[in-house]
Every structure is written in C-alpha cells, then in structure tokens.
Write a protein that holds these residues in place. Structure first.
Motif, PDB file in Angstrom:
ATOM      1  N   ALA A  24       0.592  -1.372   0.196  1.00 54.07           N
ATOM      2  CA  ALA A  24       0.087   0.045  -0.029  1.00 54.07           C
ATOM      3  C   ALA A  24       0.882   1.328  -0.138  1.00 54.07           C
ATOM      4  O   ALA A  24       2.013   1.209   0.684  1.00 54.07           O
ATOM      5  N   SER A  25       0.326   2.261  -0.721  1.00 53.96           N
ATOM      6  CA  SER A  25       0.999   3.572  -0.733  1.00 53.96           C
ATOM      7  C   SER A  25       0.082   4.631  -0.477  1.00 53.96           C
ATOM      8  O   SER A  25      -1.285   4.391  -0.878  1.00 53.96           O
ATOM      9  N   GLY A  26      -0.023   5.814   0.219  1.00 52.50           N
ATOM     10  CA  GLY A  26      -0.822   7.014  -0.019  1.00 52.50           C
ATOM     11  C   GLY A  26      -1.767   6.855   1.438  1.00 52.50           C
ATOM     12  O   GLY A  26      -2.709   7.702   1.439  1.00 52.50           O
ATOM     13  N   ILE A  27      -1.569   5.571   2.061  1.00 48.60           N
ATOM     14  CA  ILE A  27      -2.006   5.611   3.500  1.00 48.60           C
ATOM     15  C   ILE A  27      -1.402   5.586   4.677  1.00 48.60           C
ATOM     16  O   ILE A  27       0.000   4.780   4.650  1.00 48.60           O
ATOM     17  N   ASP A  28      -1.830   5.556   5.873  1.00 46.37           N
ATOM     18  CA  ASP A  28      -1.074   5.338   6.993  1.00 46.37           C
ATOM     19  C   ASP A  28      -1.384   3.913   7.311  1.00 46.37           C
ATOM     20  O   ASP A  28      -2.283   3.552   7.982  1.00 46.37           O
ATOM     21  N   PHE A  29      -0.623   2.915   6.607  1.00 42.04           N
ATOM     22  CA  PHE A  29      -0.966   1.592   6.558  1.00 42.04           C
ATOM     23  C   PHE A  29      -1.273   1.021   7.856  1.00 42.04           C
ATOM     24  O   PHE A  29      -2.223   0.036   8.195  1.00 42.04           O
ATOM     25  N   SER A  30      -0.562   1.435   9.014  1.00 38.39           N
ATOM     26  CA  SER A  30      -0.641   0.463  10.180  1.00 38.39           C
ATOM     27  C   SER A  30      -1.959   0.723  10.965  1.00 38.39           C
ATOM     28  O   SER A  30      -2.351  -0.083  11.802  1.00 38.39           O
ATOM     29  N   THR A  53      -5.631  -4.123  13.127  1.00 39.48           N
ATOM     30  CA  THR A  53      -4.292  -3.258  13.298  1.00 39.48           C
ATOM     31  C   THR A  53      -3.441  -3.930  14.576  1.00 39.48           C
ATOM     32  O   THR A  53      -2.330  -3.730  14.574  1.00 39.48           O
ATOM     33  N   GLY A  54      -4.055  -4.532  15.264  1.00 37.17           N
ATOM     34  CA  GLY A  54      -3.421  -5.383  16.439  1.00 37.17           C
ATOM     35  C   GLY A  54      -3.140  -6.584  16.102  1.00 37.17           C
ATOM     36  O   GLY A  54      -2.547  -7.425  16.846  1.00 37.17           O
ATOM     37  N   GLY A  55      -3.159  -7.204  14.659  1.00 34.10           N
ATOM     38  CA  GLY A  55      -2.552  -8.668  14.358  1.00 34.10           C
ATOM     39  C   GLY A  55      -3.805  -9.551  14.436  1.00 34.10           C
ATOM     40  O   GLY A  55      -3.394 -10.858  14.318  1.00 34.10           O
ATOM     41  N   THR A  56      -4.938  -9.235  15.038  1.00 34.80           N
ATOM     42  CA  THR A  56      -6.077 -10.509  15.062  1.00 34.80           C
ATOM     43  C   THR A  56      -6.445 -10.952  13.652  1.00 34.80           C
ATOM     44  O   THR A  56      -6.866 -10.040  12.999  1.00 34.80           O
ATOM     45  N   THR A  57      -6.647 -11.913  13.531  1.00 37.26           N
ATOM     46  CA  THR A  57      -6.714 -12.393  12.074  1.00 37.26           C
ATOM     47  C   THR A  57      -8.334 -13.277  12.091  1.00 37.26           C
ATOM     48  O   THR A  57      -8.754 -13.788  13.253  1.00 37.26           O
ATOM     49  N   ASN A  58      -8.894 -13.345  10.781  1.00 40.90           N
ATOM     50  CA  ASN A  58     -10.249 -13.934  10.797  1.00 40.90           C
ATOM     51  C   ASN A  58     -10.094 -14.387   9.441  1.00 40.90           C
ATOM     52  O   ASN A  58      -9.593 -13.981   8.288  1.00 40.90           O
ATOM     53  N   TYR A  59     -10.825 -15.857   9.417  1.00 40.29           N
ATOM     54  CA  TYR A  59     -10.618 -16.593   7.916  1.00 40.29           C
ATOM     55  C   TYR A  59     -12.051 -17.040   7.539  1.00 40.29           C
ATOM     56  O   TYR A  59     -12.946 -17.282   8.352  1.00 40.29           O
ATOM     57  N   ASN A  73       3.908  -3.844   8.920  1.00 45.27           N
ATOM     58  CA  ASN A  73       3.775  -2.615   9.036  1.00 45.27           C
ATOM     59  C   ASN A  73       4.954  -1.725   8.553  1.00 45.27           C
ATOM     60  O   ASN A  73       4.783  -0.552   8.152  1.00 45.27           O
ATOM     61  N   THR A  74       6.248  -2.143   8.625  1.00 43.27           N
ATOM     62  CA  THR A  74       7.572  -1.473   8.245  1.00 43.27           C
ATOM     63  C   THR A  74       7.758  -1.572   6.804  1.00 43.27           C
ATOM     64  O   THR A  74       8.323  -0.742   6.026  1.00 43.27           O
ATOM     65  N   LYS A  75       6.929  -2.371   6.048  1.00 46.53           N
ATOM     66  CA  LYS A  75       6.974  -2.633   4.739  1.00 46.53           C
ATOM     67  C   LYS A  75       5.428  -2.177   3.841  1.00 46.53           C
ATOM     68  O   LYS A  75       5.472  -2.058   2.764  1.00 46.53           O
ATOM     69  N   ASN A  76       4.762  -1.565   4.612  1.00 45.50           N
ATOM     70  CA  ASN A  76       3.312  -1.411   4.340  1.00 45.50           C
ATOM     71  C   ASN A  76       2.644  -2.589   3.392  1.00 45.50           C
ATOM     72  O   ASN A  76       1.972  -2.294   2.206  1.00 45.50           O
ATOM     73  N   THR A  77       2.922  -3.550   3.753  1.00 43.31           N
ATOM     74  CA  THR A  77       2.736  -4.898   2.956  1.00 43.31           C
ATOM     75  C   THR A  77       1.671  -5.914   3.562  1.00 43.31           C
ATOM     76  O   THR A  77       2.222  -6.155   5.158  1.00 43.31           O
ATOM     77  N   VAL A  78       0.683  -6.602   3.256  1.00 46.31           N
ATOM     78  CA  VAL A  78       0.073  -7.656   3.686  1.00 46.31           C
ATOM     79  C   VAL A  78       0.123  -8.794   2.870  1.00 46.31           C
ATOM     80  O   VAL A  78       0.366  -8.598   1.622  1.00 46.31           O
TER      81      VAL A  78
END
Length: 115
Positions: A24-30, A53-59, A73-78
């Motif tokens: 992602a770019s252009g947003i505060d990813f975290s 944002t806290g790392g909780t996952t759902n599937y 969050n350091t790479k703005n990547t999921v």
C-alpha cells in the motif's frame, strides 16, 4: 493518491502453494484493517481473510487451516500464504484496506489452481 498493488498470483497445481503480497501507498498502513477477498467467475466476491491493526486474524471457513494472512507495517505490506490449494480456490484475489468510512481496493491478481 492511494494505491494497493497485489502480486504473486500464478497458475499452480492442486496441493501447491502460493504467497500473495499487497503493498500500500498513500495511506497510514498501520491503522487500517487489511483483508484479502476473492471473486471466481460467475460468483460474488467473498471474504478470504482479514488482519486487524493489532494482528487479530479472521478467515473464511473454506480456507481455515490452509491460508495464513500476515502484515508487515514496516513494509506497508500484507501477505496471504496459501497452502494445499484446491481448484475451487481459483479466483481473482484482491487486497482491501478499511478504516471507518475509508475503503480501498487493489486491482487484483489471478490465482488459477489446475493440473
């Protein structure tokens, strides 16, 4: 300008693995909830997985135990690690960033599971 760029889609045999990335770019990813959705031909888009944002996952039930979503969050990547892929996983996979009324989508990456 907000951009979500997916990569990693490919043709893979049943039982194989793939890892999708969305940067992602252009947003505060975290501070965004990040998610992966998919849409197969002739079907509605469906949720695959989300990570807060806290790392909780759902599937989605259909991918539990096979797929893993994570964020850096350091790479703005999921990421979406997909194992034990099945033909029914074939779809365009799209990345989503959501925070209150803000909702952004990537253009998607094709995953095809076929022998």
């Amino acid at each position: 300008q907000v951009q979500l760029v997916e990569s990693g889609g490919d043709l893979v045999q049943p039982g194989g693995s793939l890892r999708l990335s969305c940067t992602a770019s252009g947003i505060d990813f975290s501070i965004y909830v990040m998610g992966w959705y998919r849409q197969a031909p002739g079907k509605q888009r469906e949720l695959v997985a989300t990570v807060t944002t806290g790392g909780t996952t759902n599937y989605a039930d259909s991918v539990k135990g096979r797929f893993t979503i994570s964020r850096d969050n350091t790479k703005n990547t999921v990421y979406l690690q997909m194992n034990s892929l099945k033909p029914e996983d074939t779809a365009v996979y799209s990345c989503n960033a959501r925070r209150f009324s803000y909702n952004y989508w990537g253009q998607g990456t094709q995953v095809t599971v076929s022998s």
